[in-house]
Design a protein around this motif. Structure first.
Motif, short mmCIF file in Angstrom:
data_model
loop_
_atom_site.label_atom_id
_atom_site.label_comp_id
_atom_site.label_asym_id
_atom_site.label_seq_id
_atom_site.Cartn_x
_atom_site.Cartn_y
_atom_site.Cartn_z
N ALA A 8 0.85 -1.19 0.00
CA ALA A 8 0.00 0.00 0.00
C ALA A 8 0.88 1.24 0.00
CB ALA A 8 -0.92 0.00 1.22
N ALA A 9 0.71 2.08 -0.99
CA ALA A 9 1.43 3.36 -1.04
C ALA A 9 0.44 4.46 -0.71
CB ALA A 9 2.04 3.58 -2.42
N GLY A 10 0.16 4.60 0.56
CA GLY A 10 -0.91 5.49 0.99
C GLY A 10 -1.73 4.72 2.01
N GLU A 16 -2.14 -1.19 -3.56
CA GLU A 16 -3.20 -0.26 -3.20
C GLU A 16 -2.62 1.15 -3.23
OE1 GLU A 16 -5.23 -0.89 0.53
OE2 GLU A 16 -6.62 0.76 0.14
N VAL A 17 -3.10 1.94 -4.15
CA VAL A 17 -2.59 3.32 -4.28
C VAL A 17 -3.77 4.29 -4.33
CG1 VAL A 17 -0.50 2.62 -5.53
CG2 VAL A 17 -2.57 3.17 -6.82
N PRO A 18 -3.55 5.52 -3.88
CA PRO A 18 -4.62 6.52 -4.02
C PRO A 18 -4.89 6.76 -5.50
CG PRO A 18 -2.89 7.29 -2.54
CD PRO A 18 -2.37 6.06 -3.21
N PRO A 77 -12.68 9.27 -5.95
CA PRO A 77 -12.20 9.31 -4.58
C PRO A 77 -11.75 7.92 -4.10
CG PRO A 77 -14.54 9.88 -4.74
CD PRO A 77 -14.13 9.35 -6.06
N GLY A 78 -10.87 7.92 -3.10
CA GLY A 78 -10.47 6.67 -2.47
C GLY A 78 -9.21 6.08 -3.04
N THR A 79 -9.03 4.80 -2.71
CA THR A 79 -7.85 4.09 -3.22
C THR A 79 -8.29 3.07 -4.26
OG1 THR A 79 -8.00 2.36 -1.54
CG2 THR A 79 -6.71 4.32 -0.98
N LYS A 80 -7.31 2.60 -5.01
CA LYS A 80 -7.62 1.59 -6.04
C LYS A 80 -6.59 0.47 -5.94
CE LYS A 80 -9.38 -0.15 -9.84
NZ LYS A 80 -9.43 -1.46 -9.15
N LEU A 81 -7.09 -0.74 -6.13
CA LEU A 81 -6.19 -1.89 -6.15
C LEU A 81 -5.77 -2.18 -7.59
CD1 LEU A 81 -7.87 -4.45 -3.72
CD2 LEU A 81 -6.22 -2.65 -3.22
N GLY A 87 3.41 5.49 -14.18
CA GLY A 87 4.84 5.35 -14.00
C GLY A 87 5.22 5.06 -12.55
N GLU A 88 4.56 5.78 -11.63
CA GLU A 88 4.83 5.55 -10.21
C GLU A 88 4.46 4.11 -9.81
OE1 GLU A 88 4.03 10.07 -8.46
OE2 GLU A 88 2.35 8.74 -8.87
N LEU A 89 3.33 3.66 -10.32
CA LEU A 89 2.88 2.31 -10.00
C LEU A 89 3.88 1.28 -10.54
CD1 LEU A 89 0.67 0.39 -8.90
CD2 LEU A 89 -0.41 0.51 -11.15
N LEU A 90 4.33 1.49 -11.77
CA LEU A 90 5.26 0.54 -12.38
C LEU A 90 6.58 0.52 -11.61
CD1 LEU A 90 4.61 1.24 -16.18
CD2 LEU A 90 3.95 -0.78 -14.86
N GLU A 91 7.00 1.69 -11.16
CA GLU A 91 8.25 1.76 -10.41
C GLU A 91 8.12 1.01 -9.09
OE1 GLU A 91 9.73 5.75 -10.12
OE2 GLU A 91 11.22 5.14 -8.63
N LEU A 92 6.96 1.22 -8.46
CA LEU A 92 6.68 0.56 -7.19
C LEU A 92 6.79 -0.96 -7.32
CD1 LEU A 92 5.78 2.00 -4.56
CD2 LEU A 92 3.41 1.53 -5.22
#
Lengths: 305, 588
Positions: free
Chosen positions: B179-181, B432-434, B414-418, B440-445
């Motif tokens: 979870a990033a958030g 799980e990110v906001p 609104p909210g987070t997304k899986l 790009g951020e997701l791929l890096e994660l």
């Protein structure tokens, strides 16, 4: 007989191709188009059967809808803006017809279907010579009817006529999935082993000749099918007191098909095994121990010789 | 009802199975007095499962006996049995290994072609079948073992066929969850024992139900609507609108249904939620049911998720035992109960109306919409149908309030997304990110290569994205503006060495296999699309094939009945636009 007075229905106003039309609430886009004299092609639709909207050839453009909508089953609501022509509608109709023609044999389909294949400019051959096609053996197991599923477009009409739309026999259903879906009895058992009662109502609704009287099938296969030599005689079924109207389709005075008018208030186009198939006696040629000369039969034999 | 010559008698084993699922046959004399009971057709699929599990196939004799007991025509029951990949109507080996050869598994270094992998040396014959995505992309290469008989079992395994057959009793690797958030949806996964109601309660569980009961249904409806929660199944429909429509229905009999038939290739986040936090779904469904006034809910779980099914069934039983389900939910005097139904191997049953048909004992063919499920849904009644992830948001909203929920994400999302990230990444798992996090951020994660060969967003029904799309914020509104889709939240990464043409061909084969066959554009169109891509890849493309693919795209997306057909050309079209097929054979 008094004419039944329908329950009054509210009117809604819709626009078909820019022209305002009043329509009774609850009617479908197809109803309104037909009243307005606008041709909308249909394959899986039938006047006596609840639409399943599976073939998608009747699609029209509806303002506000992301995709095209099936005219046969979409009910009109106030203010609908409908376009039945145009490139978008024609493109999908052409592809539906072309996809069908590319996968099954439509050569014995209803005249309208053959006309639309031309009018919409279909080109089934462009899908390549190695394209998958429906490939099923002809099931000619008795003298009543033949199932030739190479011609089946899976319009579901036979299934519905066998089931809740007419006969309540449920002998056939769609089995398998996707391109391998077929009309089938359970485990593909032959008809006498199935629930089939040989009412032939499936033949009555088949639009492509996949279900066909054995006599008609044999005539067509032998190349002897000749519309010029054919006649339709309207009569009443002699077997019981219900009074079903029959249409006897004959070629050279030989019955090859029996139907009943869709708008007949007793049958709605459906019959039972006796009305549908019990015509053997009419020719009289198989009567055993016949002693007297039968002019009709004699003439038959001389003409077919 | 049909009448016809009877077939032979079922075997004693088959009779035992049927006695256990649908009860004994009505006595013909009694039935004339008692008359027909309530329609029991909805027991058809569970009964077919029981025969498949117990006997290994559905024989004509067993089917006839089942049909007599349920009063279902044999031809229709056969049509249902032949619709599903996990049911067999011919005798065969009692053990079948389904080997995933779908997009994420086929690029894994450990992947073995199921046609070549018959590697087992036991004496008993084993069936080896290629399978569409098994929802185990984080544990690729994935297999699913289906064994029938007294020791019937369903297992999900990683590795090879031989390994799968020896894998009995092995524990599944815990999923990677990041979870990033705020970890609103995944906070308990891997932390709380999923089989313990006590632990669930100790970690905030069932607070939301208490809040909901204190607020009353009208306030819950307002809170869900105000939160701006939108469906996570792919269509992004506002959940509050759905709930409100059913709650306001004039019909008393209503249902809530959870769509846990997660089958979109590359997607496994619902599996992780079901397995890791089952009580949260039970609680969410309970809140949904009480809020819209439904007394019965169903959770339809895909047949390839045995662990998820086991955990949910266990959670339901524990909740019922503690009075959190049943005739007096948590002392409220209100009645609500849940039942689990198992899918049988059909992607299309993730389409909500196909799911209803499947659950009711019919073929999983989508219905025409309108009418929508909120008017005419399960058993013809008003129905709320939500995806697993959507429902998991409900307790979050009731705990932190609509305003608190809106503090994360964007105004429209609104909210987070899986996201289920898999393929060529170092950390395949659920992220799980906001909303608003960039691709790009997701791929890096997830540890994707710096310049991947291709990224598929949204699974087989999604789109390949261009390298420039990594700045796109992952929200419903931004992806739509960029002509992309979030779909089910699948992000499948392919490195530069991957053969994207092969992936595209697999996607076309997927739709060809999974089309239900009801409407012409999809039934024939998916076949023709697959054939055209095969021609293209083998260098035998015809001059008009580019136009042909365009025309197929048009008719499938514009004239099909349901979302499967509407999206069947989506990934292919995006691959063509990005030039990902240019190296494949002669360009049409």
């Amino acid at each position: 007989m008094s004419t039944p007075v329908p329950i009054p229905r509210r009117k809604v106003t819709v626009r078909i191709d820019g022209t305002e039309r009043a329509a009774a609430e609850g009617s479908t886009i197809l109803d309104v188009c037909r009243d307005a004299g606008v041709e909308v092609p249909t394959i899986c639709w039938a006047p006596t059967i609840t639409p399943v909207n599976a073939c998608r050839v009747c699609v029209v453009e509806l303002e506000g809808s992301r995709t095209l909508v099936p005219a046969c089953s979409r009910r009109v609501t106030e203010g609908m803006e409908i376009r039945t022509g145009g490139d978008r509608v024609r493109a999908s109709r052409r592809m539906v017809l072309e996809l069908l023609a590319s996968s099954v044999d439509l050569s014995r389909a209803e005249a309208d279907i053959l006309r639309w294949l031309e009018e919409y400019g279909t080109d089934p051959e462009r899908h390549g010579p190695d394209r998958a096609r429906v490939s099923e053996p002809v099931r000619r197991h008795d003298e009543l009817y033949v199932r030739d599923y190479d011609r089946c477009v899976l319009c579901y009409k036979c299934v519905d006529a066998c089931g809740t739309e007419a006969q309540y026999t449920f002998a056939i259903a769609v089995a398998g999935r996707g391109f391998d879906a077929r009309i089938s009895t359970e485990y593909d058992v032959e008809l006498p082993e199935s629930a089939c009662v040989y009412c032939g109502n499936c033949i009555g609704v088949c639009p492509t000749g996949a279900l066909i009287f054995t006599r008609e099938f044999d005539l067509r296969e032998s190349g002897g099918f000749d519309p010029e030599a054919q006649a339709v005689t309207t009569t009443v079924c002699p077997y019981c007191g219900v009074g079903c109207n029959l249409e006897l389709h004959t070629q050279d005075d030989e019955i090859f098909r029996v139907t009943s008018p869709d708008d007949h208030e007793v049958t709605s186009g459906h019959l039972c095994i006796k009305g549908r198939f019990g015509f053997e006696y009419a020719g009289g040629r198989r009567r055993e121990g016949r002693t007297e000369a039968d002019p009709a039969t004699d003439r038959d034999e001389s003409s077919s010789a | 009802m049909e009448s016809r010559p009877s077939v032979g008698a079922p075997t004693p084993a088959e009779v035992r199975v049927l006695d256990g699922t649908v009860g004994r046959r009505y006595d013909p004399v009694d039935s004339r007095v008692i008359r027909r009971g309530p329609d029991r057709r909805h027991l058809l699929l569970p009964s077919l499962h029981a025969l498949q599990d117990g006997i290994g196939w559905i024989s004509p004799e067993a089917l006839a006996e089942l049909c007599a007991r349920l009063e279902v025509p044999r031809a229709e029951a056969f049509g249902v049995a032949t619709f599903y990949a996990l049911l067999r109507t011919e005798a065969g080996p009692r053990t079948v290994v389904h080997v995933c050869d779908d997009i994420a598994c086929r690029v894994h270094p450990g992947y073995r072609d199921p046609a070549a992998d018959t590697g087992h040396d036991g004496e008993e014959p084993v069936g080896v079948h290629p399978s569409p995505c098994l929802g185990q992309c984080d544990r690729a290469p994935a297999l699913f073992v289906q064994r029938a008989g007294d020791d019937a079992a369903r297992l999900t395994v990683t590795g090879s066929v031989a390994g799968a057959l020896a894998a009995e009793g092995a524990t599944e690797a815990p999923p990677l969850v990041v979870a990033a958030g705020p970890a609103w949806l995944t906070g308990r996964i891997g932390v709380v024992d999923p089989t313990s109601l006590e632990e669930y309660r100790a970690h905030g569980g069932y607070q939301a139900l208490r809040t909901a009961l204190a607020m009353g249904p009208e306030a819950v409806l307002r809170e869900i609507a105000d939160s701006g929660l939108r469906g996570r199944g792919g269509a992004a429909f506002p959940t509050g609108v759905k709930w409100r429509a059913v709650a306001a229905s004039a019909q008393r009999e209503r249902y809530v249904v959870c769509n846990a038939d997660e089958s979109e290739p590359g997607t496994f986040k619902d599996r992780v939620l079901l397995e890791g936090d089952p009580f949260a779904l039970v609680e969410s469904m309970t809140i949904a049911g009480l809020t819209v006034g439904a007394a019965q809910g169903y959770i339809y779980i895909r047949g390839e998720y045995p662990t998820a099914e086991e955990r949910i069934v266990d959670a339901i039983n524990q909740a019922r035992h503690r009075g959190l389900l049943g005739s007096d939910v948590a002392g409220s005097g209100l009645s609500f109960d849940l039942e689990v139904r198992r899918g049988a191997g059909a992607y299309i049953c993730g389409e909500e109306t196909a799911l209803f048909n499947s659950l009711e004992g019919y073929r999983g063919e989508p219905r025409s919409k309108p009418p929508f499920p909120t008017e005419v849904g399960l058993f013809g009644r008003p129905t709320v149908v939500n995806n697993v992830e959507t429902l998991h948001n409900v307790p979050v909203i009731l705990s932190c309030g609509a305003a608190g929920f809106r503090a994360v994400g964007t105004a429209e999302s609104p909210g987070t997304k899986l996201f289920s990230v898999a393929g060529d990444v170092s950390g395949p798992g659920v992220y799980e990110v906001p909303f608003g996090t960039s691709l790009g951020e997701l791929l890096e994660l997830a540890g994707a290569p710096a310049s991947p060969g291709a990224v598929l967003l949204g699974g087989a029904a999604g789109v390949f994205v261009s390298p420039g799309a990594s700045d796109v914020p992952l929200t419903f509104e931004d992806v739509r503006a960029a002509d992309l889709t979030l779909g089910s939240g699948a992000v499948t990464v392919f490195d530069g060495a991957a053969d994207i043409g092969d992936i595209v061909e697999r996607i076309t084969a997927f739709f060809r296999d999974e089309s239900c066959g009801q409407c012409v554009p999809c039934r024939v169109g998916t076949v023709r699309q697959n054939e055209a891509i095969v021609r293209l890849r083998s260098g035998s493309a015809q001059p008009g094939d580019t136009d042909l693919l365009d025309d197929l795209d048009t008719v499938m997306s514009d004239a099909s009945i349901c979302g499967l057909g509407h999206t069947a050309a989506s990934a292919v079209g995006s691959a063509r636009r990005l030039g990902l097929l240019d190296g494949a054979g002669a360009r049409p």
